[in-house]
Structure formats: structure tokens, C-alpha cells
Design an enzyme around this catalytic site. Sequence first.
Site, PDB file in Angstrom:
ATOM      1  N   HIS A 110      12.891  -5.268  -8.882  1.00 29.29           N
ATOM      2  CA  HIS A 110      12.291  -4.623 -10.066  1.00 29.29           C
ATOM      3  C   HIS A 110      13.171  -4.687 -11.307  1.00 29.29           C
ATOM      4  CE1 HIS A 110      10.309  -1.914  -6.791  1.00 29.29           C
ATOM      5  NE2 HIS A 110       9.666  -3.046  -6.925  1.00 29.29           N
ATOM      6  N   TYR A 161       3.625  -7.223   2.845  1.00 24.90           N
ATOM      7  CA  TYR A 161       2.954  -6.648   1.685  1.00 24.90           C
ATOM      8  C   TYR A 161       1.784  -7.538   1.269  1.00 24.90           C
ATOM      9  CZ  TYR A 161       7.012  -3.548   1.079  1.00 24.90           C
ATOM     10  OH  TYR A 161       7.984  -2.591   1.259  1.00 24.90           O
ATOM     11  N   LYS A 212       7.326  -3.330   8.139  1.00 29.58           N
ATOM     12  CA  LYS A 212       7.390  -2.319   7.090  1.00 29.58           C
ATOM     13  C   LYS A 212       6.098  -2.475   6.313  1.00 29.58           C
ATOM     14  CE  LYS A 212      11.037  -1.240   3.688  1.00 29.58           C
ATOM     15  NZ  LYS A 212      10.229  -0.875   2.570  1.00 29.58           N
ATOM     16  N   ILE A 213       5.252  -1.444   6.382  1.00 29.27           N
ATOM     17  CA  ILE A 213       3.933  -1.547   5.751  1.00 29.27           C
ATOM     18  C   ILE A 213       3.651  -0.303   4.920  1.00 29.27           C
ATOM     19  CG2 ILE A 213       2.889  -3.109   7.465  1.00 29.27           C
ATOM     20  CD1 ILE A 213       1.693  -0.636   8.863  1.00 29.27           C
ATOM     21  N   SER A 255       6.504   2.228   4.411  1.00 24.92           N
ATOM     22  CA  SER A 255       7.269   1.888   3.211  1.00 24.92           C
ATOM     23  C   SER A 255       7.156   3.030   2.200  1.00 24.92           C
ATOM     24  CB  SER A 255       6.687   0.594   2.639  1.00 24.92           C
ATOM     25  OG  SER A 255       7.390   0.236   1.503  1.00 24.92           O
ATOM     26  N   GLY A 256       8.278   3.370   1.602  1.00 26.13           N
ATOM     27  CA  GLY A 256       8.308   4.562   0.743  1.00 26.13           C
ATOM     28  C   GLY A 256       7.428   4.498  -0.491  1.00 26.13           C
ATOM     29  N   ARG A 304      13.251   4.527  -3.326  1.00 21.28           N
ATOM     30  CA  ARG A 304      13.179   5.329  -4.546  1.00 21.28           C
ATOM     31  C   ARG A 304      12.947   6.808  -4.317  1.00 21.28           C
ATOM     32  NH1 ARG A 304       8.966   1.156  -7.066  1.00 21.28           N
ATOM     33  NH2 ARG A 304       8.644   0.879  -4.832  1.00 21.28           N
TER      34      ARG A 304
HETATM   35  P1  FBP Z   1      10.795   1.932  -1.971  1.00 22.03           P
HETATM   36  O1  FBP Z   1      10.819   3.034  -0.938  1.00 22.03           O
HETATM   37  O2  FBP Z   1      11.635   2.246  -3.149  1.00 22.03           O
HETATM   38  O3  FBP Z   1       9.376   1.553  -2.304  1.00 22.03           O
HETATM   39  O4  FBP Z   1      11.471   0.672  -1.272  1.00 22.03           O
HETATM   40  C1  FBP Z   1      10.810  -0.089  -0.319  1.00 22.03           C
HETATM   41  C2  FBP Z   1      10.685  -1.528  -0.761  1.00 22.03           C
HETATM   42  O5  FBP Z   1      10.080  -2.310   0.232  1.00 22.03           O
HETATM   43  C3  FBP Z   1      11.994  -2.173  -1.142  1.00 22.03           C
HETATM   44  O6  FBP Z   1      12.652  -2.716  -0.055  1.00 22.03           O
HETATM   45  C4  FBP Z   1      11.554  -3.173  -2.155  1.00 22.03           C
HETATM   46  O7  FBP Z   1      12.514  -3.425  -3.120  1.00 22.03           O
HETATM   47  C5  FBP Z   1      10.400  -2.528  -2.799  1.00 22.03           C
HETATM   48  O8  FBP Z   1       9.860  -1.600  -1.905  1.00 22.03           O
HETATM   49  C6  FBP Z   1       9.362  -3.524  -3.183  1.00 22.03           C
HETATM   50  O9  FBP Z   1       8.492  -2.917  -4.065  1.00 22.03           O
HETATM   51  P2  FBP Z   1       7.202  -3.622  -4.623  1.00 22.03           P
HETATM   52  O10 FBP Z   1       6.060  -2.928  -3.958  1.00 22.03           O
HETATM   53  O11 FBP Z   1       7.234  -3.362  -6.086  1.00 22.03           O
HETATM   54  O12 FBP Z   1       7.271  -5.086  -4.290  1.00 22.03           O
END
Ligand code: FBP
Length: 262
Positions: A28, A144, A175-176, A200-201, A230
Site C-alpha cells: 500500500h 484474494y 488466508k481469506i 484476513s484482518g 492494520r
Molecule cells: P491487514 O490485516 O492489514 O489487512 O493485513 C493482511 C494483508 O493480507 C497483508 O498481508 C497485505 O499487505 C494486505 O492485507 C493486502 O491488502 P489488500 O487487500 O489491499 O491487497
Amino acid sequence: MKSEHNRMEVFLKNGRSMLLAYDQGLEHGPSTDFDQTNIDPAHIMEIAARGGFNGVVFQKGVAEKYYDGRVPLIVKLNGKTSLPKGEPTSKQTCSVKYAESLGAKGVGYTIYLGSQFESEMFAEFGSIQEQARDCGLAAIAWVYPRGAAIQNDTSKEIVSYAARAALELGADAAKIKYTGDRDSFAWAVRAAGKTKVFMSGGPKAPTEEAFLAQVKGAIDAGATGLAVGRNVWQHREPLAISESLRKIIFENKTVEAVMARL
Ligand code: FBP
């Protein structure tokens, strides 16, 4: 080849897990996510260790300079910036062997499911997964769904597809994204089979309670745990939110019980 049990074991406590992700500086950019404190990778290493995390996720450059061995390491093997436009893709930037030399016990790789470049990422992850098997490292897929073909990346259908793709491609863990409710996420966990599911957070949630409720929903749905960035290191008190997360993930506490304690 070590057994599946051995590969993920290092990241588990009583079968559950909480991982701290910190590759957002690449994904980011520093001005999007960071402040004067969390821009420093040493600060994140400290949160990982003192916050009771079962693993920390770094790109190789951060791992080389800041990883200190206190928490099991996962090295991300691909990455991209937010600068290119168009269909997403993310190429390999680090080898499995090099990650292992940095102390990694697992490797991470992002697949943009549904992207025009999906097959290239499948192929790269395919060889990474086999090399990781040879070294006894866990292969963790960030799956993703993304690109013009994806309408809703948190729908039950799409998230469960991501989970299933991780199983089919040989990932030890996936990780989803959270689907928004326990029952639909439970379908994704079912679809992943023996591949362990990590929620995923995502971006910082509007309230702490809202985030804890998502995590609780994922755990109740059968997820192994959470991989978060985050929502922890952007929190005003990263160690306090880490403790709340531990109570939900490892002690099966309710959100109400955790909130009442605060
Ligand atoms: P967060 O908990 O901050 O969302 O992190 C998880 C993550 O998968 C990171 O490893 C990665 O940098 C980011 O989310 C990717 O975010 P985006 O959805 O913008 O691609």
C-alpha cells in the site's frame, strides 16, 4: 517430506493461531498505512513478540534487517505495489531457500483468484509449494479474489472458492477474507478441508467491537485463526487489542466478555 502436521505446528497453540502481517509498506505504500511509530519495523517485531503472536509475516528485506527470532517467521515470496493499474498480478521476489536461510518456518504467497493472470500465480505457487515441502516449511496462500471478473470478493461463493482453491493447490493454510457472518464463513472452512483457514484482518474496522465480532465469527465457524496487520498495529494500544484477540482465539471468550474487561 515432513507431514502436514509438522509444517504448521510451529505456528499453532492448542490448534489455533494469531499471525501478525506487515507487508503493507510494499502493498500500500508508507503514506497510506503508517504513522511515525508503525513505520518502524522494529516496533512491529516488538508487538509480535510481546503481543503473543504465533508468527510474523515480513517481506525478505524487512526480515533481513529486523527479524530477531523471537516469533516464528513467515516470509512473503511475492508482492506488488498499489501503483500499477489493471488486472492484478504479483510475481515471486524471494526463493524458498532464501526465506529458509532468513529463519522462515513458513512462506507466504498471494494469489489473485479470478485475475487475468491467475494461471501465472498458480504456476509460481505450485513450484513454491513443492520446494517448501522439500524444506519442511509451511506454504501459506493469501487467496484474494480480485480483478474485473470479481463482483463481490466477500460473498460466500467467492470466499469459499478461494478457500477451496487453496486446498486444491496444496496450501497448508489459506488466508481469506471474512464473509460477514459465521454460517457463510463456515462453508468456506468446509471447502478448505484440511487446509487451515486464517481470516484476513483487512482495513482498520470502525470500532474495536466490530473487529472482535468478525474474529469471533471466524473462530466459531472453525477457522484456525487470524492473520492481522492494520487492526493491530494501527490501534492506539496494539498490545491491548492483541490481548483481546488472544482471549477470543485461544480462550473462546465472547466479544461481550472481552469488551467488559476493557
Ligand atoms: P491487514 O490485516 O492489514 O489487512 O493485513 C493482511 C494483508 O493480507 C497483508 O498481508 C497485505 O499487505 C494486505 O492485507 C493486502 O491488502 P489488500 O487487500 O489491499 O491487497
